[in-house]
Design a protein around this motif. Structure first.
Motif, PDB file in Angstrom:
ATOM      1  N   SER A   4     -12.264  -3.337  -4.083  1.00  0.00           N
ATOM      2  CA  SER A   4     -11.820  -4.114  -2.927  1.00  0.00           C
ATOM      3  C   SER A   4     -10.358  -4.535  -3.044  1.00  0.00           C
ATOM      4  CB  SER A   4     -12.705  -5.348  -2.738  1.00  0.00           C
ATOM      5  OG  SER A   4     -12.557  -6.238  -3.820  1.00  0.00           O
ATOM      6  N   ILE A   7      -8.200  -0.935  -2.583  1.00  0.00           N
ATOM      7  CA  ILE A   7      -8.077  -0.380  -1.232  1.00  0.00           C
ATOM      8  C   ILE A   7      -6.995  -1.087  -0.429  1.00  0.00           C
ATOM      9  CG2 ILE A   7     -10.431   0.483  -1.136  1.00  0.00           C
ATOM     10  CD1 ILE A   7     -10.958  -1.891   0.827  1.00  0.00           C
ATOM     11  N   LYS A   8      -6.691  -2.307  -0.790  1.00  0.00           N
ATOM     12  CA  LYS A   8      -5.634  -3.036  -0.086  1.00  0.00           C
ATOM     13  C   LYS A   8      -4.262  -2.399  -0.327  1.00  0.00           C
ATOM     14  CE  LYS A   8      -8.278  -7.291  -0.287  1.00  0.00           C
ATOM     15  NZ  LYS A   8      -8.951  -7.101   0.945  1.00  0.00           N
ATOM     16  N   ALA A  11      -3.437  -0.336   2.698  1.00  0.00           N
ATOM     17  CA  ALA A  11      -3.459  -0.991   4.003  1.00  0.00           C
ATOM     18  C   ALA A  11      -2.141  -0.793   4.738  1.00  0.00           C
ATOM     19  CB  ALA A  11      -3.748  -2.484   3.846  1.00  0.00           C
ATOM     20  N   TRP A  15      -4.798  -2.059  10.330  1.00  0.00           N
ATOM     21  CA  TRP A  15      -5.722  -2.322   9.228  1.00  0.00           C
ATOM     22  C   TRP A  15      -5.154  -3.386   8.301  1.00  0.00           C
ATOM     23  CZ3 TRP A  15      -6.189   1.273   4.436  1.00  0.00           C
ATOM     24  CH2 TRP A  15      -7.126   0.769   3.560  1.00  0.00           C
ATOM     25  N   ALA A  16      -3.872  -3.306   7.983  1.00  0.00           N
ATOM     26  CA  ALA A  16      -3.242  -4.300   7.102  1.00  0.00           C
ATOM     27  C   ALA A  16      -3.327  -5.690   7.723  1.00  0.00           C
ATOM     28  CB  ALA A  16      -1.793  -3.925   6.818  1.00  0.00           C
ATOM     29  N   ARG A  18      -5.702  -6.826   9.523  1.00  0.00           N
ATOM     30  CA  ARG A  18      -7.083  -7.312   9.460  1.00  0.00           C
ATOM     31  C   ARG A  18      -7.534  -7.631   8.039  1.00  0.00           C
ATOM     32  NH1 ARG A  18      -7.684  -2.771  12.799  1.00  0.00           N
ATOM     33  NH2 ARG A  18      -8.815  -1.702  11.146  1.00  0.00           N
ATOM     34  N   GLU A  19      -6.835  -7.127   7.048  1.00  0.00           N
ATOM     35  CA  GLU A  19      -7.217  -7.351   5.651  1.00  0.00           C
ATOM     36  C   GLU A  19      -6.656  -8.667   5.137  1.00  0.00           C
ATOM     37  OE1 GLU A  19      -9.035  -5.711   3.159  1.00  0.00           O
ATOM     38  OE2 GLU A  19      -9.816  -4.609   4.873  1.00  0.00           O
ATOM     39  N   ASP A  20      -7.462  -9.393   4.385  1.00  0.00           N
ATOM     40  CA  ASP A  20      -7.002 -10.609   3.720  1.00  0.00           C
ATOM     41  C   ASP A  20      -6.468 -10.250   2.342  1.00  0.00           C
ATOM     42  OD1 ASP A  20      -7.829 -12.262   5.811  1.00  0.00           O
ATOM     43  OD2 ASP A  20      -9.840 -12.480   4.964  1.00  0.00           O
ATOM     44  N   HIS A  21      -5.540 -11.023   1.863  1.00  0.00           N
ATOM     45  CA  HIS A  21      -5.066 -10.941   0.480  1.00  0.00           C
ATOM     46  C   HIS A  21      -4.387  -9.619   0.118  1.00  0.00           C
ATOM     47  CE1 HIS A  21      -7.358 -14.593   0.191  1.00  0.00           C
ATOM     48  NE2 HIS A  21      -8.468 -13.943   0.471  1.00  0.00           N
ATOM     49  N   VAL A  22      -3.717  -8.986   1.072  1.00  0.00           N
ATOM     50  CA  VAL A  22      -3.007  -7.738   0.785  1.00  0.00           C
ATOM     51  C   VAL A  22      -1.828  -8.011  -0.161  1.00  0.00           C
ATOM     52  CG1 VAL A  22      -1.608  -5.878   1.779  1.00  0.00           C
ATOM     53  CG2 VAL A  22      -3.714  -6.610   2.919  1.00  0.00           C
ATOM     54  N   ILE A  56     -13.211   3.414   6.511  1.00  0.00           N
ATOM     55  CA  ILE A  56     -12.174   2.763   7.306  1.00  0.00           C
ATOM     56  C   ILE A  56     -11.477   3.761   8.213  1.00  0.00           C
ATOM     57  CG2 ILE A  56      -9.922   1.606   7.149  1.00  0.00           C
ATOM     58  CD1 ILE A  56     -11.003   0.247   4.605  1.00  0.00           C
TER      59      ILE A  56
END
Length: 71
Positions: A4, A7-8, A11, A15-16, A18-22, A56
């Motif tokens: 997890s 995969i960031k 991002a 998509w980037a 929508r992702e947390d903690h990139v 994704i």
């Protein structure tokens, strides 16, 4: 290393957003690249990352050659 987090590193675009903690995930990658940290992964790590990325981006399902391997 957890998939997890890894995969960031891929991002981009919407998509980037929508992702947390990139940013912290990228900081881990850069620390490894600069020799400040070492990454350890379970044997199934690459399969987990590939599976998540395929879900994704189901239309492409192809990754650039070598994109899952550290230099």
């Amino acid at each position: 290393m957890d998939a997890s987090v890894a995969i960031k590193w891929f991002a981009q675009g919407d998509w980037a957003g929508r992702e947390d903690h990139v940013e912290p995930a990228v900081a881990i990658l850069l620390a490894c690249r600069n020799g400040a940290a070492e990454l350890y992964q379970p044997p199934h790590f690459l399969a987990e990352v590939a599976a998540v990325l395929a879900r994704i981006t189901p239309k492409t399902k192809r990754l650039p050659e070598g994109s899952l391997f550290a230099e």
